[in-house]
Design an enzyme around this catalytic site. Sequence first.
Site, PDB file in Angstrom:
ATOM      1  N   LYS A  10       0.813  -1.229   0.000  1.00 52.66           N
ATOM      2  CA  LYS A  10       0.000   0.000   0.000  1.00 52.66           C
ATOM      3  C   LYS A  10       0.841   1.270   0.000  1.00 52.66           C
ATOM      4  O   LYS A  10       0.575   2.194  -0.754  1.00 52.66           O
ATOM      5  CB  LYS A  10      -0.886   0.043   1.249  1.00 52.66           C
ATOM      6  CG  LYS A  10      -2.190  -0.649   1.084  1.00 52.66           C
ATOM      7  CD  LYS A  10      -3.060  -0.373   2.293  1.00 52.66           C
ATOM      8  CE  LYS A  10      -2.263  -0.461   3.557  1.00 52.66           C
ATOM      9  NZ  LYS A  10      -2.838  -1.033   4.706  1.00 52.66           N
ATOM     10  N   ARG A  38     -10.346   2.257   9.183  1.00 50.42           N
ATOM     11  CA  ARG A  38      -9.791   0.991   9.655  1.00 50.42           C
ATOM     12  C   ARG A  38     -10.876   0.106  10.263  1.00 50.42           C
ATOM     13  O   ARG A  38     -10.702  -1.097  10.378  1.00 50.42           O
ATOM     14  CB  ARG A  38      -8.700   1.277  10.679  1.00 50.42           C
ATOM     15  CG  ARG A  38      -7.963   0.063  11.151  1.00 50.42           C
ATOM     16  CD  ARG A  38      -6.595   0.403  11.681  1.00 50.42           C
ATOM     17  NE  ARG A  38      -5.671   0.698  10.597  1.00 50.42           N
ATOM     18  CZ  ARG A  38      -4.452   1.211  10.786  1.00 50.42           C
ATOM     19  NH1 ARG A  38      -4.046   1.506  11.978  1.00 50.42           N
ATOM     20  NH2 ARG A  38      -3.668   1.437   9.757  1.00 50.42           N
ATOM     21  N   ARG A  45      11.113  -8.070   3.848  1.00 46.58           N
ATOM     22  CA  ARG A  45      11.150  -6.617   3.912  1.00 46.58           C
ATOM     23  C   ARG A  45      12.386  -6.104   4.664  1.00 46.58           C
ATOM     24  O   ARG A  45      12.697  -6.568   5.757  1.00 46.58           O
ATOM     25  CB  ARG A  45       9.892  -6.134   4.629  1.00 46.58           C
ATOM     26  CG  ARG A  45       9.565  -4.715   4.348  1.00 46.58           C
ATOM     27  CD  ARG A  45       8.115  -4.543   4.229  1.00 46.58           C
ATOM     28  NE  ARG A  45       7.472  -4.554   5.533  1.00 46.58           N
ATOM     29  CZ  ARG A  45       6.296  -3.998   5.763  1.00 46.58           C
ATOM     30  NH1 ARG A  45       5.644  -3.409   4.798  1.00 46.58           N
ATOM     31  NH2 ARG A  45       5.771  -4.060   6.954  1.00 46.58           N
ATOM     32  N   ARG A 105      12.740  -4.777  10.234  1.00 39.25           N
ATOM     33  CA  ARG A 105      12.018  -4.173  11.348  1.00 39.25           C
ATOM     34  C   ARG A 105      11.623  -5.244  12.359  1.00 39.25           C
ATOM     35  O   ARG A 105      11.361  -6.373  12.002  1.00 39.25           O
ATOM     36  CB  ARG A 105      10.748  -3.477  10.846  1.00 39.25           C
ATOM     37  CG  ARG A 105      11.024  -2.419   9.820  1.00 39.25           C
ATOM     38  CD  ARG A 105       9.815  -1.563   9.580  1.00 39.25           C
ATOM     39  NE  ARG A 105       8.567  -2.298   9.713  1.00 39.25           N
ATOM     40  CZ  ARG A 105       7.393  -1.792   9.374  1.00 39.25           C
ATOM     41  NH1 ARG A 105       7.300  -0.583   8.880  1.00 39.25           N
ATOM     42  NH2 ARG A 105       6.298  -2.488   9.533  1.00 39.25           N
ATOM     43  N   ARG A 146      -0.373  -9.975  13.272  1.00 38.76           N
ATOM     44  CA  ARG A 146      -0.861  -8.795  12.563  1.00 38.76           C
ATOM     45  C   ARG A 146      -1.831  -9.173  11.462  1.00 38.76           C
ATOM     46  O   ARG A 146      -2.826  -8.506  11.233  1.00 38.76           O
ATOM     47  CB  ARG A 146       0.308  -8.028  11.945  1.00 38.76           C
ATOM     48  CG  ARG A 146       0.911  -7.011  12.885  1.00 38.76           C
ATOM     49  CD  ARG A 146       2.280  -6.594  12.425  1.00 38.76           C
ATOM     50  NE  ARG A 146       2.265  -5.767  11.237  1.00 38.76           N
ATOM     51  CZ  ARG A 146       3.275  -5.713  10.349  1.00 38.76           C
ATOM     52  NH1 ARG A 146       4.340  -6.459  10.522  1.00 38.76           N
ATOM     53  NH2 ARG A 146       3.205  -4.925   9.323  1.00 38.76           N
TER      54      ARG A 146
END
Length: 240
Positions: free
Chosen positions: A26, A101, A142, A175, A186
């Site tokens: 996104k 959200r 990532r 991260r 998540r």
Amino acid sequence: MNQAQSAPSPRLLPPILLLGVPGAGKGTQAKRLAQRYRIPHLSTGDIFREMAHSESELGKRVWNDMRQGNLISDDVVCQVVVERLDRDDCRGGYILDGFPRTLPQAVWLMDFLESGPRTAVRVIVIYLTVGYNDLYRRLLGRRSCPTCGRIYNDFTQPPRQAGVCDLDQSPLVQRKDDDPAVIRERLSAYEQQTLPLVEFFRGRGSLLELSGAEAVDRVTERLFAAIEQAALEPPPAGAA
Ligand SMILES: [Zn+2]
């Protein structure tokens, strides 16, 4: 204007909402859209950081909640977003990333757009989908640059030299929240919250579902085409 087939003028773009699991790309796609259509990319994270540092009444409330680690209520979230949408740079359209959200936020937003001072006849809702396995792999791949913040991905957007930033040669890092257990958590939290939103917008005929599983540039091309197509079509039946 008789050249209706060319890309729509940025002035005519409806608000664009981006939905998609974390890792669907996104953020990257939103930046590209913002560049192409010269409209602001409003990520809720950025809006909140900015608001928390403002001197306004609302800003102080947000700052307090953030500092104490309180969950920020739908009501406050909506107030913060509306304050941002009221600014002049949103007149020609904008991309909302991270909002709505929850279902109450979505209902509130549509109500605001249909009856508020900044009326929009329609919205374009993009749902970037990625299969669970792809997504898992992608989140694991990532990497980001601690110096310039640029994001890379070993699978979809690798740096020119493995493990090193293209721009400043810093070693890339992973991260903390991209660790497998956190990723699973998540993803399931996201599904519980977002699937009702997807159904809500699908029911209103304003949902564009697009696979985010392909190479980033390919997804971008499809996104541009889908948005420009949707912007030229008449509003869905039943929309205000
Ligand atoms: Zn860098």
